[in-house]
Scaffold this active site. Sequence first.
Site, PDB file in Angstrom:
ATOM      1  N   LYS A  61      -1.670 -34.798  69.977  1.00 11.88           N
ATOM      2  CA  LYS A  61      -0.405 -34.206  69.238  1.00 11.88           C
ATOM      3  C   LYS A  61       0.679 -34.389  70.031  1.00 11.88           C
ATOM      4  O   LYS A  61       1.837 -34.425  69.360  1.00 11.88           O
ATOM      5  CB  LYS A  61      -0.695 -32.587  68.981  1.00 11.88           C
ATOM      6  N   ASP A  86       1.829 -27.133  61.127  1.00 17.18           N
ATOM      7  CA  ASP A  86       0.852 -25.950  61.510  1.00 17.18           C
ATOM      8  C   ASP A  86       1.707 -24.615  61.322  1.00 17.18           C
ATOM      9  O   ASP A  86       1.013 -23.584  60.572  1.00 17.18           O
ATOM     10  CB  ASP A  86       0.546 -26.132  62.942  1.00 17.18           C
TER      11      ASP A  86
HETATM   12  P1  NAP Z   1      -5.043 -24.255  73.372  1.00 15.89           P
HETATM   13  O1  NAP Z   1      -3.501 -25.083  73.499  1.00 15.89           O
HETATM   14  O2  NAP Z   1      -6.006 -25.116  74.289  1.00 15.89           O
HETATM   15  O3  NAP Z   1      -4.670 -22.802  73.755  1.00 15.89           O
HETATM   16  C1  NAP Z   1      -5.988 -21.991  73.841  1.00 15.89           C
HETATM   17  C2  NAP Z   1      -5.598 -20.647  74.353  1.00 15.89           C
HETATM   18  O4  NAP Z   1      -6.640 -19.669  74.327  1.00 15.89           O
HETATM   19  C3  NAP Z   1      -4.771 -20.222  75.302  1.00 15.89           C
HETATM   20  O5  NAP Z   1      -3.832 -19.169  75.074  1.00 15.89           O
HETATM   21  C4  NAP Z   1      -5.920 -19.865  76.412  1.00 15.89           C
HETATM   22  O6  NAP Z   1      -5.364 -19.147  77.503  1.00 15.89           O
HETATM   23  C5  NAP Z   1      -6.758 -19.165  75.523  1.00 15.89           C
HETATM   24  N1  NAP Z   1      -8.272 -19.090  76.122  1.00 15.89           N
HETATM   25  C6  NAP Z   1      -9.131 -20.142  76.149  1.00 15.89           C
HETATM   26  N2  NAP Z   1     -10.123 -19.542  76.604  1.00 15.89           N
HETATM   27  C7  NAP Z   1      -9.815 -18.290  76.821  1.00 15.89           C
HETATM   28  C8  NAP Z   1     -10.930 -17.556  77.660  1.00 15.89           C
HETATM   29  N3  NAP Z   1     -11.960 -17.730  77.944  1.00 15.89           N
HETATM   30  N4  NAP Z   1     -10.258 -16.047  77.903  1.00 15.89           N
HETATM   31  C9  NAP Z   1      -9.041 -16.051  77.581  1.00 15.89           C
HETATM   32  N5  NAP Z   1      -8.263 -16.828  76.987  1.00 15.89           N
HETATM   33  C10 NAP Z   1      -8.566 -18.049  76.731  1.00 15.89           C
HETATM   34  O7  NAP Z   1      -5.626 -24.333  72.059  1.00 15.89           O
HETATM   35  P2  NAP Z   1      -4.707 -24.040  70.501  1.00 15.89           P
HETATM   36  O8  NAP Z   1      -4.453 -25.427  70.098  1.00 15.89           O
HETATM   37  O9  NAP Z   1      -3.565 -23.417  70.973  1.00 15.89           O
HETATM   38  O10 NAP Z   1      -5.730 -23.373  69.704  1.00 15.89           O
HETATM   39  C11 NAP Z   1      -6.225 -22.051  69.702  1.00 15.89           C
HETATM   40  C12 NAP Z   1      -7.222 -21.762  68.753  1.00 15.89           C
HETATM   41  O11 NAP Z   1      -6.738 -21.921  67.407  1.00 15.89           O
HETATM   42  C13 NAP Z   1      -8.253 -22.715  68.630  1.00 15.89           C
HETATM   43  O12 NAP Z   1      -9.648 -22.122  68.250  1.00 15.89           O
HETATM   44  C14 NAP Z   1      -8.070 -23.535  67.420  1.00 15.89           C
HETATM   45  O13 NAP Z   1      -9.327 -24.079  66.626  1.00 15.89           O
HETATM   46  C15 NAP Z   1      -7.196 -22.628  66.424  1.00 15.89           C
HETATM   47  N6  NAP Z   1      -6.429 -23.458  65.589  1.00 15.89           N
HETATM   48  C16 NAP Z   1      -6.620 -22.988  64.152  1.00 15.89           C
HETATM   49  C17 NAP Z   1      -5.945 -23.603  63.484  1.00 15.89           C
HETATM   50  C18 NAP Z   1      -5.786 -23.498  61.860  1.00 15.89           C
HETATM   51  O14 NAP Z   1      -5.613 -24.414  61.063  1.00 15.89           O
HETATM   52  N7  NAP Z   1      -6.722 -22.179  61.509  1.00 15.89           N
HETATM   53  C19 NAP Z   1      -4.524 -24.524  63.689  1.00 15.89           C
HETATM   54  C20 NAP Z   1      -4.614 -24.902  65.254  1.00 15.89           C
HETATM   55  C21 NAP Z   1      -5.346 -24.088  65.911  1.00 15.89           C
HETATM   56  P3  NAP Z   1      -4.842 -19.858  78.854  1.00 15.89           P
HETATM   57  O15 NAP Z   1      -3.327 -20.231  78.534  1.00 15.89           O
HETATM   58  O16 NAP Z   1      -5.189 -18.746  79.819  1.00 15.89           O
HETATM   59  O17 NAP Z   1      -5.738 -21.097  78.952  1.00 15.89           O
END
Ligand code: NAP
Length: 287
Positions: A80, A116
């Site tokens: 991305k 998004d």
């Molecule tokens: P990302 O950039 O990897 O960010 C992940 C986030 O989750 C960060 O804030 C991370 O905290 C936190 N996290 C992960 N594991 C954790 C744990 N064990 N304990 C505490 N915090 C934790 O991912 P993203 O792209 O933002 O996506 C996040 C979620 O949104 C995913 O589940 C994804 O599938 C979902 N999503 C859904 C849509 C939709 O269309 N519905 C669209 C986009 C994303 P740290 O900063 O501390 O690592």
Amino acid sequence: MKIDVETNETIKSRHAPLAGVIGWPVFHSLSPRLHGHWLRRYGLEGQYVALPVAPENFAEVLKNLPRCGFVGVNVTVPHKETALQIADIVTDRAKAIGAANTLVFDGDKIIADNTDGYGFIENLRQNAQSFVPEGKVLSLLGAGGAARAVISSFLDAGIAEIRIANRTLTRAEALADEFGNKVAVYDWKNLARMLKGSSFVVNSTSMGMLGQPELAIPYDALTPEMLVTDLVYNPLQTRLLAEAAARGCEVVDGLGMLLHQAVPGFEAWFGYWPEVDEMLRAEVLGR
Ligand code: NAP
């Protein structure tokens, strides 16, 4: 043998627009099912396919797609941010989010967009009884890529205050610095204090997702006037949504965001603004 160009399916299909989703891996993506449903439903010519492309090949593959009949692609993890850098033209909302998820090819030029935030807000507009962000407070869990789309779209929609908590505090602080004085950072240990007085609660962490740790927050701080939504859609009913519903909150699941974010790309590639409805949800869920 004379070939009738008008009726020969093989020749016609060469000219049908191609689109797809590029990721690494990409086998789990629901996008081919989603776009395939719309193409069939509206009787449009075209194909939408999953393209597994490793990071080291991404730029080269992208450059060649327009020559292969592609009119655009969705990009997903881990491409991305790279897509944004490679693009010739970047929309304001993609710039604000710092990543692209939808590319449109105009000749050999690449236009990068990010839908998004649009998908996130449209999901709430369609599925919440009353979605009035103006003057309200949002509590946001997470500070990753998806959090940026939530912040940017909520600010555009007129939210008064955004409170963010994240496991890694510095990541939340960087977002607050970037998005300005409506955004405040809370320590993860102070979630109950953060949630107090919020109208919206959003989980943008990956916690609660299948195979990830459960989201554990002070659920008793959720009160009935809050609208709670989870970006995680696998499972559809997360613990956050179940706990919130049990306390009388209105809840909206994350699948609608995925469906709505696909709309602008489909329209740009295939020339038709498609509907997000129960039929599409059922198709994507395989029901
Ligand atoms: P990302 O950039 O990897 O960010 C992940 C986030 O989750 C960060 O804030 C991370 O905290 C936190 N996290 C992960 N594991 C954790 C744990 N064990 N304990 C505490 N915090 C934790 O991912 P993203 O792209 O933002 O996506 C996040 C979620 O949104 C995913 O589940 C994804 O599938 C979902 N999503 C859904 C849509 C939709 O269309 N519905 C669209 C986009 C994303 P740290 O900063 O501390 O690592």
